[in-house]
Design a protein around this motif. Structure first.
Motif, PDB file in Angstrom:
ATOM      1  N   THR A   1      -2.701  -6.432 -14.866  1.00 30.47           N
ATOM      2  CA  THR A   1      -3.073  -6.806 -13.507  1.00 30.47           C
ATOM      3  C   THR A   1      -4.532  -6.491 -13.214  1.00 30.47           C
ATOM      4  OG1 THR A   1      -2.526  -4.682 -12.521  1.00 30.47           O
ATOM      5  CG2 THR A   1      -0.738  -6.261 -12.779  1.00 30.47           C
TER       6      THR A   1
ATOM      7  N   ASP B   1      -6.426  -1.496  -3.319  1.00 25.00           N
ATOM      8  CA  ASP B   1      -5.349  -0.805  -4.026  1.00 25.00           C
ATOM      9  C   ASP B   1      -5.912   0.300  -4.912  1.00 25.00           C
ATOM     10  OD1 ASP B   1      -3.647  -2.570  -2.822  1.00 25.00           O
ATOM     11  OD2 ASP B   1      -3.323  -3.816  -4.580  1.00 25.00           O
TER      12      ASP B   1
ATOM     13  N   ALA C   1       4.918  -2.815 -13.099  1.00 24.42           N
ATOM     14  CA  ALA C   1       4.073  -3.972 -12.821  1.00 24.42           C
ATOM     15  C   ALA C   1       4.888  -5.257 -12.813  1.00 24.42           C
ATOM     16  CB  ALA C   1       2.964  -4.062 -13.864  1.00 24.42           C
ATOM     17  N   ASN C   2       4.683  -6.066 -11.820  1.00 23.43           N
ATOM     18  CA  ASN C   2       5.336  -7.374 -11.671  1.00 23.43           C
ATOM     19  C   ASN C   2       6.846  -7.281 -11.440  1.00 23.43           C
ATOM     20  OD1 ASN C   2       3.229  -9.344 -11.930  1.00 23.43           O
ATOM     21  ND2 ASN C   2       2.986  -8.594 -14.006  1.00 23.43           N
TER      22      ASN C   2
ATOM     23  N   ASP D   1       0.834  -1.201   0.000  1.00 22.05           N
ATOM     24  CA  ASP D   1       0.000   0.000   0.000  1.00 22.05           C
ATOM     25  C   ASP D   1       0.867   1.249   0.000  1.00 22.05           C
ATOM     26  OD1 ASP D   1      -2.152  -1.687   0.095  1.00 22.05           O
ATOM     27  OD2 ASP D   1      -2.600  -1.361   2.207  1.00 22.05           O
TER      28      ASP D   1
ATOM     29  N   ARG E   1      -5.609  -5.223 -10.533  1.00 24.22           N
ATOM     30  CA  ARG E   1      -5.674  -3.902  -9.922  1.00 24.22           C
ATOM     31  C   ARG E   1      -5.878  -2.819 -10.979  1.00 24.22           C
ATOM     32  NH1 ARG E   1      -0.589  -2.962  -7.829  1.00 24.22           N
ATOM     33  NH2 ARG E   1      -0.012  -1.458  -9.392  1.00 24.22           N
ATOM     34  N   GLU E   2      -5.141  -2.923 -12.068  1.00 26.87           N
ATOM     35  CA  GLU E   2      -5.266  -1.914 -13.121  1.00 26.87           C
ATOM     36  C   GLU E   2      -6.666  -1.934 -13.729  1.00 26.87           C
ATOM     37  OE1 GLU E   2      -1.617  -1.274 -15.769  1.00 26.87           O
ATOM     38  OE2 GLU E   2      -1.209  -3.178 -14.800  1.00 26.87           O
TER      39      GLU E   2
ATOM     40  N   ILE F   1       2.326   1.940  -3.401  1.00 23.80           N
ATOM     41  CA  ILE F   1       1.359   2.571  -4.302  1.00 23.80           C
ATOM     42  C   ILE F   1       1.232   4.053  -3.973  1.00 23.80           C
ATOM     43  CG2 ILE F   1      -1.062   2.641  -4.978  1.00 23.80           C
ATOM     44  CD1 ILE F   1      -1.221  -0.325  -4.405  1.00 23.80           C
TER      45      ILE F   1
END
Lengths: 200, 200
Positions: B7, B49, A64-65, A49, B9-10, A52
DNA sequence: CATCTGTTAATTGTTAACATCGTACAGCGT
DNA sequence: ACGCTGTACGATGTTAACAATTAACAGATG
């Protein structure tokens, strides 16, 4: 009077932000969830969190990833431009709201000023930079500028990474004291003038 | 050519943002993690998120332990000011970078323009507003303005919530086409002029 | 009657296990 | 030697269970 963060996420976020500001992490390096989670003694969730959040505040870049990377400070040209935008926002908000500041909010500004003074006394540049920003943020809130806060914070985060202006700590405090005085009197014009003299 | 978010989340973040922009949620109402998680068929994690992210983009207000609230659009005065800041950022970035745009990046701008055209043909104001923003974002990226993107997005998110300017869709497209043309020619001055004519 | 307090239901906060993705590298074939 | 491929490892992404917090409310208390 200290406002202690309640959630673990906030604590992690604040601690990480401080570390970032004090240059604990090298610009361009990757941060790992597991490593930080174990350092703080929490699970990966709150660290995630925080990643982000700090990515959106401009301190980290998210891939990402693959994780997050510590961002480079802005180049001098961008820095100058960012500073000018920051001044514009503060001017706008203070001009509109300085005449009708709630006494309670003003008190919070004063607390921020006191903390800044304490930081100046210790002489730690990192702390001073943080308190500096918090003072200005308190002013924005007092003047009813919540709507601008997000954009303003974005800009500040980019600036802080190159904060090196504190050679004279006594003057740093004085400059902010001279912002507070006209604000307490409800004088927008003088407040803005003091802000413009301070931010550069 | 469509860039599908990888993802969850996206995907959740994008879908939620679209819903927010199209007024699906009432301003001031609270959003619940469980409800949205079940609607999207995912767990609460990614929704959480997305809440953090959208809070930082300015769409939602976060209250610890209580959830997120849909934010009100800015008042007209703030809106006007926000617009001016946005123009300043785009001007700054384009002025610096328009002369040295990478062909690949320029292609992405063109793709964004095509999408905007398609949206204009459908006549859905919500879609047009989104594509509009994406086009401008592509320009900023093409001109090397990644450093400004966060602050710029903050400002845009506040504006979009009151986007009502599209009465003439053909003109909307034309205005953006006239931004693209000088950009493709590497003419910063003319590009900036077209941007200033478009954003108002 | 107003207020305080303890309970309760609902919601968010946190965790740890599992799934998936990306990278590095060894082994193979050319 | 060079390039390709598959495999293994380490990291992030996602999930579901559990813990903690909040707000509403019933009942006691002055």
């Amino acid at each position: 009077m200290s406002i202690q963060p309640k959630t673990v996420r906030e604590q992690v976020t604040n601690q990480l932000r401080d570390d970032l500001l004090s240059g604990r992490f090298e610009a361009g390096s990757m941060l790992r969830e597991i490593e930080l989670a174990s350092r703080f003694g929490v699970s990966r969730g709150p660290v995630r969190d925080a990643f982000i959040q700090l990515s959106h505040e401009g301190y980290l870049a998210y891939y990402a990833n693959r994780g997050v990377m510590v961002r480079q400070p802005p180049n001098p040209e961008d820095r100058k431009f960012i500073t000018s935008l920051r001044v514009e926002i503060e001017t706008h908000v203070v001009t509109r709201g300085a005449a009708s500041v709630d006494p309670g909010e003003l008190k919070l500004v004063e607390v921020s000023l006191d903390r800044l003074k304490a930081a100046c006394d210790t002489g730690k540049a990192t702390h001073i930079a943080l308190r500096d920003v918090e003072f200005h943020e308190a002013i924005l809130v007092a003047c009813g500028g919540e709507d601008m806060l997000g954009a303003w914070r974005q800009l500040c985060s980019r600036m802080l990474l190159t904060y090196t202006r504190h050679d004279n700590y006594a003057q740093t405090y004085r400059e902010h004291f001279e912002i507070f005085t006209p604000l307490a009197d409800g004088d927008p014009k003088a407040t803005v003038a003091a802000i413009k003299a301070n931010i550069r």
